[in-house]
Write an enzyme that holds these catalytic residues in place. Structure first.
Site, PDB file in Angstrom:
ATOM      1  CD  GLU A  91      43.275  41.985  39.120  1.00  0.00           C
ATOM      2  OE1 GLU A  91      43.087  42.363  40.114  1.00  0.00           O
ATOM      3  OE2 GLU A  91      43.190  40.952  38.441  1.00  0.00           O
ATOM      4  CD  GLU A 123      39.181  44.258  40.830  1.00  0.00           C
ATOM      5  OE1 GLU A 123      39.350  43.041  41.169  1.00  0.00           O
ATOM      6  OE2 GLU A 123      38.909  44.250  39.617  1.00  0.00           O
TER       7      GLU A 123
END
Length: 412
Positions: free
Chosen positions: A159, A312
């Protein structure tokens, strides 16, 4: 014969991150952030869930729960505790972890950087240091030289847009800065670091490199022209900058999509985001539940032309029946995207265990498996863990709601 929603070769698993599960990561910028009373951190990670020592039984439990892959991270602060000083013991530990995954038939997704930095690197300026990218490249080379033969997939940076957003605009993560100019600069540095890590991975191993990005579904808080234009500008920085940098042959072999929520963007907010409107279902994190957003961001990620993995997706909740409901709607979004032609090849739930959730501490419960930190870190699989196991074994979303199997993994 009952129709499958997912093919037999679809990968199923759950994720962990080293700092959140291993414990006593004292040489990291996050440990220092947690112990500074001026920061956003609510508590210390401490022993975490002692996965550093308990990984053999944890890996065995995940395999028993029907997982066919596992996403984990290696900890830079352990591997390179001082500049240029690499720990053979730390690299040896991660070889044993990866060997355990392979012995249990779990495909590995190995994340090279998951939010944490060694303190020496942070003190040089972190991602703003002039030599940040070469230093990260050197670290990646040492990791891949030591572990590359055991890694199946390599996630370069977890991320990057959230590293930039939380650390340099919101001040919610280290280094706790709130500066729009630095926010934008760091995002571009991280993209450069990703590309270097891809080159290193290809040169040093047969592992398949890719980037994992969080792609929230962004909506304007109001429909006026100013707010819509601001939403578009934020989307350009948080989504488009990263997705548009990736194409087959450049930027990796695949893309990991991480999705949790719908965000309302508001130019009047100091954090650029507004709270969800009244009546919108939210999680323990205050995040808006919006499963349709997962289908939509998978379509956006598909613009890269790369194979996709959901690396995720999950919900923080004390009510495990909510987790099963969340799985039902979000797996349906993945199946719908696949039916519409999006090449999604796996689903990795966040998270495998209840663990340390960064600045929020231990309050949010994301795990498929509970951990009793007061009773020798006892692992207790939740009904949702068994429900997802049924989906993994059958490829059918409806299996979430079927009767539990007579033999199921017990607490350990």
């Amino acid at each position: 014969m009952t129709t499958r929603d997912f093919p037999p070769d679809f990968l199923w698993g759950a994720a962990t991150a080293a700092h959140q599960v291993e414990g006593d990561n004292t040489n990291s910028d996050w440990w220092r952030f947690e112990h500074d009373g001026r920061t956003a951190a609510r508590e210390s990670s401490g022993d975490a869930i002692d996965h550093l020592n308990r990984y053999p039984e944890d890996v065995a439990l995940l395999a028993e729960l029907g997982h066919t892959c596992h996403r984990l991270s290696v900890e830079w602060a352990r591997i390179e505790p001082a500049e240029g000083e690499f720990s053979r013991a730390a690299l040896g530990h991660y070889r044993r972890v990866l060997t355990a995954l392979r012995e249990h038939g779990l495909t590995s997704f190995v994340t090279l950087h998951h939010f944490t930095l060694p303190v020496w690197f942070a003190d040089r300026g972190g991602w703003l240091a002039p030599d940040a990218v070469p230093l990260f490249e050197r670290y990646c080379r040492r990791v891949l030289d030591a572990l590359g033969d055991l890694a199946d997939f390599v996630c370069t940076i977890n991320e990057p847009q959230m590293v930039a957003l939380h650390g340099y605009l919101e001040g919610y993560h280290p280094p706790g800065i709130t500066n729009p100019t630095l926010w934008r600069r760091v995002g571009r540095v991280l993209l450069d670091a990703h590309h270097r890590a891809v080159e290193v991975t290809r040169a040093a191993s047969d592992a398949s490199p890719g980037l994992v990005v969080q792609l929230p579904y962004l909506a304007p808080a109001r429909e006026d022209d100013v707010t819509v234009a601001f939403r578009d500008a934020v989307r350009a920085e948080v989504v488009d900058l990263y997705v548009d940098a990736l194409r087959p042959g450049a930027g990796g072999d695949w893309l990991g999509v991480q999705y949790y929520r719908k965000n309302w963007v508001d130019p009047a907010s100091p954090t650029i985001f507004a709270a969800p409107p009244p009546g919108v279902p939210t999680t323990q994190m205050g995040w808006a539940v919006y499963p349709e957003g997962l289908r939509l961001v998978l379509h956006r990620a598909a613009d890269t032309g790369l194979p996709l993995y959901v690396t995720e997706n999950g919900i923080a909740t004390e009510d495990d029946t909510e987790r099963v409901a969340y799985l039902r709607t979000h797996l349906r979004a993945v199946a719908d995207a696949r039916a519409e032609g999006v090449d999604v090849r796996g689903y990795i739930h966040w998270s495998a265990f209840d663990n340390f959730e960064w600045s929020e501490g231990y309050r949010p419960l994301f795990g498929l498996i509970a951990v009793d930190r007061e009773d020798d870190f006892r692992r207790i699989p939740k009904p949702s863990a068994h429900a997802l196991a049924r989906v993994a074994r059958t490829g059918r979303i409806a299996a979430l709601d079927e009767a539990p199997e007579t033999t199921t993994p017990k607490a350990i």
